[in-house]
Design an enzyme around this catalytic site. Structure first.
Site, PDB file in Angstrom:
ATOM      1  N   GLU A   1      33.523  11.582  21.409  1.00  0.00           N
ATOM      2  CA  GLU A   1      33.278  11.171  20.013  1.00  0.00           C
ATOM      3  C   GLU A   1      34.086   9.926  19.668  1.00  0.00           C
ATOM      4  O   GLU A   1      33.551   8.950  19.127  1.00  0.00           O
ATOM      5  CB  GLU A   1      33.655  12.309  19.054  1.00  0.00           C
ATOM      6  CG  GLU A   1      32.754  13.517  19.193  1.00  0.00           C
ATOM      7  CD  GLU A   1      32.933  14.543  18.086  1.00  0.00           C
ATOM      8  OE1 GLU A   1      31.955  15.218  17.763  1.00  0.00           O
ATOM      9  OE2 GLU A   1      34.046  14.676  17.556  1.00  0.00           O
TER      10      GLU A   1
ATOM     11  N   LEU B   1      24.986  20.489   3.559  1.00  0.00           N
ATOM     12  CA  LEU B   1      23.713  19.785   3.589  1.00  0.00           C
ATOM     13  C   LEU B   1      23.716  18.676   2.521  1.00  0.00           C
ATOM     14  O   LEU B   1      24.223  18.888   1.418  1.00  0.00           O
ATOM     15  CB  LEU B   1      22.613  20.803   3.263  1.00  0.00           C
ATOM     16  CG  LEU B   1      21.195  20.536   3.741  1.00  0.00           C
ATOM     17  CD1 LEU B   1      21.145  20.422   5.268  1.00  0.00           C
ATOM     18  CD2 LEU B   1      20.278  21.662   3.265  1.00  0.00           C
TER      19      LEU B   1
ATOM     20  N   HIS C   1      27.715  15.231  15.684  1.00  0.00           N
ATOM     21  CA  HIS C   1      27.691  16.674  15.946  1.00  0.00           C
ATOM     22  C   HIS C   1      28.229  16.914  17.359  1.00  0.00           C
ATOM     23  O   HIS C   1      27.853  16.210  18.289  1.00  0.00           O
ATOM     24  CB  HIS C   1      26.252  17.188  15.819  1.00  0.00           C
ATOM     25  CG  HIS C   1      26.159  18.672  15.953  1.00  0.00           C
ATOM     26  ND1 HIS C   1      26.474  19.519  14.914  1.00  0.00           N
ATOM     27  CD2 HIS C   1      25.839  19.456  16.998  1.00  0.00           C
ATOM     28  CE1 HIS C   1      26.330  20.773  15.327  1.00  0.00           C
ATOM     29  NE2 HIS C   1      25.942  20.761  16.581  1.00  0.00           N
TER      30      HIS C   1
ATOM     31  N   ASN D   1      37.917  11.554  13.651  1.00  0.00           N
ATOM     32  CA  ASN D   1      36.845  10.548  13.781  1.00  0.00           C
ATOM     33  C   ASN D   1      36.920   9.524  12.656  1.00  0.00           C
ATOM     34  O   ASN D   1      36.715   8.326  12.894  1.00  0.00           O
ATOM     35  CB  ASN D   1      35.476  11.231  13.796  1.00  0.00           C
ATOM     36  CG  ASN D   1      35.157  11.823  15.149  1.00  0.00           C
ATOM     37  OD1 ASN D   1      34.826  11.090  16.091  1.00  0.00           O
ATOM     38  ND2 ASN D   1      35.285  13.134  15.275  1.00  0.00           N
TER      39      ASN D   1
END
Ligand code: GAR
Length: 192
Positions: free
Chosen positions: A175, A88, A105, A15
Site C-alpha cells: 500500500e 459507505l 482495500h 497511508n
C-alpha cells in the site's frame, strides 16, 4: 492552482501519512483537508503535525446533511481519497465528486470485500481461506462497498506459517509503495 485532495480516514492513517509526505513538495497537488468520523483516530494527529486542517463528523452529519459537501466545496476540494475509511459514501458526496473518489482495500477484490470488511477482518479472512496470495486494490468508489472500477491491484505471497501480523505487514508495504503514485497518476488526468 494546485489540485486539492481531501482524505477520509477512520484509524491510524499510515497511508494518509504517506500521501501527505509524497505531495508535501508537489507544485501541482496538495493534501488540503483530513476528515474523520473517529475523534480518537491517530490520523488527526498526523494531519496536525503537518498543519493540515481536520474535520470530525458524526453519522448524522455525514448521511443526513449537506454539511460535508458544503465543507468540501468551501475548501475548494477537487478529489477525495479514502485511506482506511469505514463508511459507505452517501449519494450527495458521490454526485458532487463523480469519478473523483478513490479507495484502498487490503485484498485482491472482488474477494474479501464488502460491508464490514475492514482492516484486520480482511486479513483474518484471507488467512483463513488458505490463499497463497494476498494483495491490495485501489479503486474508484461508487454507491456499493468495494465495488467501483479497479485502478490498480498488487500482490504478495503468503508463505506457510505466515500469521496476521506478517500478512498485514506485506499488505501495508504494498500500500505504502503504490498508493501515493497511483493517486498522483489519477490526479494528473483530472481538471482542476
Ligand atoms: C489499510 O490497510 C486500508 O487498505 C484499509 O484500512 C487500512 C488503513 O490503514 N482499508 C479498508 O479495509 C477499507 N475497506 P492506515 O490507517 O494505517 O492507513
Amino acid at each position: 492552482m494546485k489540485k486539492r485532495i481531501a482524505i477520509l480516514a477512520s484509524g491510524s492513517g499510515t497511508n494518509a501519512q504517506k500521501l501527505i509526505e509524497h505531495f508535501s513538495e508537489s507544485a501541482e497537488i496538495e493534501i488540503a483537508l483530513v476528515l474523520s468520523n473517529n475523534p480518537d483516530a491517530f490520523v488527526l494527529q498526523r494531519a496536525d503535525n503537518y498543519e493540515i486542517p481536520t474535520h470530525i463528523f458524526t453519522k448524522e452529519e455525514f448521511y443526513n446533511s449537506e454539511e460535508i459537501v458544503g465543507l468540501l466545496k468551501k475548501m475548494d476540494i477537487d478529489f477525495i481519497v479514502l485511506a482506511g475509511f469505514l463508511w459507505l459514501i452517501p449519494k450527495n458526496i458521490l454526485a458532487a465528486y463523480p469519478n473523483r473518489i478513490i479507495n484502498i482495500h487490503p485484498a485482491i477484490l472482488p474477494k474479501f470485500g464488502g460491508k464490514g470488511m475492514y482492516g484486520d477482518k480482511v486479513h483474518n479472512a484471507v488467512l483463513a481461506s488458505g490463499e497463497t496470495e494476498g494483495g491490495i486494490t485501489i479503486h474508484f468508489v461508487n454507491e456499493h462497498y468495494d465495488d467501483g472500477e479497479y485502478i490498480y491491484q498488487g500482490r504478495y505471497k503468503i508463505e506457510k506459517g505466515d500469521n496476521l501480523e506478517m500478512i498485514k505487514f506485506k499488505g501495508q508495504q504494498l500500500e505504502h509503495q503504490h498508493f501515493p503514485r497511483i493517486v498522483e497518476s489519477v490526479l494528473k488526468k483530472i481538471k482542476k
